[in-house]
Write an enzyme that holds these catalytic residues in place. Structure first.
Site: not given
Length: 402
Positions: A181-182, A360, A400, A402
């Site tokens: 997790y960021s 992100c 980044e 996902y």
């Protein structure tokens, strides 16, 4: 609104010949010019710098205590001409004790911490807080969690991630694997004492092929974690999303949903913790384009809008609310839609040698953003893939998804 100097664009075929004239004051005369560029030593120092070396030269000038007061594009095929000694704009060199400003204090280089704690020996911290971020009427659940780090040596930088190991076993009887997790807090933590770390976690929920509702293992565990409970933490990891030290940089942040996490850390460091960071006083431009489905899903809304008001010359906040806003052609408003809307302005900004672009969140926004920048590059006789690769090489393009 403050204005920023835009650098004239050139076709990619002549990128190697692009040069810029730096006008610098305050450079220590004891240091020699280590680059083979023509300079003129007077009240100002003029240095011709190739495009590919601009970031390196900016850092060198900062180390020498200098200040860049002007950057002027030069025709890549024309040699640098020093200003005429007879020009009315030329200033006489003054004694060093009178004209030389005090050198800036050299910043201490911070080492990037990586894998201080690993899965076989995680740090076990306690949950200090766990509260909802989605307002009533919004979609789904997103929680802000803060963990205590005071019993160990887990430290981190803005833009890094930590791993969480959920308790229990998977369907094969093996311990659950960690999830990354960021980090949503600055290195000082939400309590500003260097002893906490915070996350922004959305509970994963979806339908499987049989139509059954499936909940994410780790996200469900975290969203339901009680204050005081132990949690196994690994890391930190990641060097891709780090915030540059340059206080005058332009930081473009493209986020969807919980992709706001690293940018919360960036913005808190820039604007909410200035007294804690004497070596980092942000003076550049930060522009956040934040995509969410509903107004009620704007995470950290009050803080973001207060910073946008208090630091209006340095922070620009743009929402893309997909279920409430529409594009000019009637489509849903996504992050990539905003990028398209501001394409010309954004593309001009990313050509500045100290502009960093961060992305992100959901990977679906990346292809259309690439298409937009491809079109903008073609308008200027440039190639987007070449420019993006150059930015990546210069550590100015950070993704980044996902």
């Amino acid at each position: 609104m403050r204005t920023f100097n835009n650098i004239k664009t050139f076709a990619s075929s002549v990128n190697e010949n692009r040069r810029f004239l730096f006008e610098v004051v305050g450079v220590s005369q004891q240091e020699s010019n280590t680059l083979d560029y023509p300079i003129r030593k007077s009240g100002s120092v003029f240095i011709a710098v190739p495009y590919a070396r601009m970031n390196q030269e900016m850092n060198r000038i900062n180390r020498l205590g200098g200040k860049i007061i002007n950057i002027t594009p030069i025709d890549g095929l024309t040699p640098v001409q020093s200003p005429s000694q007879g020009s009315s704009t030329t200033t006489e060199t003054q004694p060093m004790t009178q004209s030389e400003p005090k050198a800036k204090k050299e910043k201490k280089e911070v080492k990037v911490p990586v894998n201080i704690y690993r899965p076989k020996n995680p740090y076990v911290g306690k949950c200090l807080e766990n509260y909802e971020l989605v307002a009533e009427g919004g979609s789904g659940t997103v929680r802000h969690l803060t963990f205590d780090l005071s019993a160990g040596d887990l430290h981190y930088l803005e833009g890094q991630s930590i791993g969480i190991i959920p308790p229990g076993e998977d369907d094969n009887g093996k311990p659950h694997k960690l999830r990354l997790y960021s980090i949503a807090s600055t290195r000082h933590g939400d309590n500003r004492d260097d002893k906490t770390v915070s996350l922004c976690v959305r509970q994963l929920e979806y339908k499987n092929d049989e139509g059954e509702t499936v909940y994410g293992v780790c996200s469900t565990y975290l969203c339901n974690l009680e204050v005081g409970s132990d949690v196994a933490i690994t890391g930190p990891v990641g060097k891709e999303m780090l915030l540059p030290d340059d206080e005058d940089a332009t930081i473009i942040m493209l986020a969807t949903g919980t992709g706001i996490a690293p940018f919360r850390a960036f913005l808190w460091r820039m604007f909410k913790e200035r007294e804690l960071n004497p070596d980092y006083q942000f003076k550049g431009l930060a522009w956040l384009i934040f995509g969410i489905p509903y107004t009620e899903n704007i995470l950290y809304k009050d803080d973001l809008e207060k910073m946008a008001t208090d630091y209006s010359e340095n922070f620009r906040l743009t929402y893309a609310i997909s279920r409430e806003q529409q594009t000019a052609d009637g489509g849903k408003m996504y992050v990539q839609s905003r990028v398209s809307e501001y394409a010309d302005e954004l593309f001009e900004l990313i050509q500045k040698p100290n502009t960093h672009v961060y992305m992100c969140g959901l990977k679906g926004m990346e292809p259309p953003i690439s298409e937009t920048f491809t079109a903008e590059a073609e308008k200027r006789g440039m190639n987007w893939d070449d420019l993006r690769k150059q930015m990546k090489k210069e550590e100015r393009w950070h993704v980044e998804v996902y």
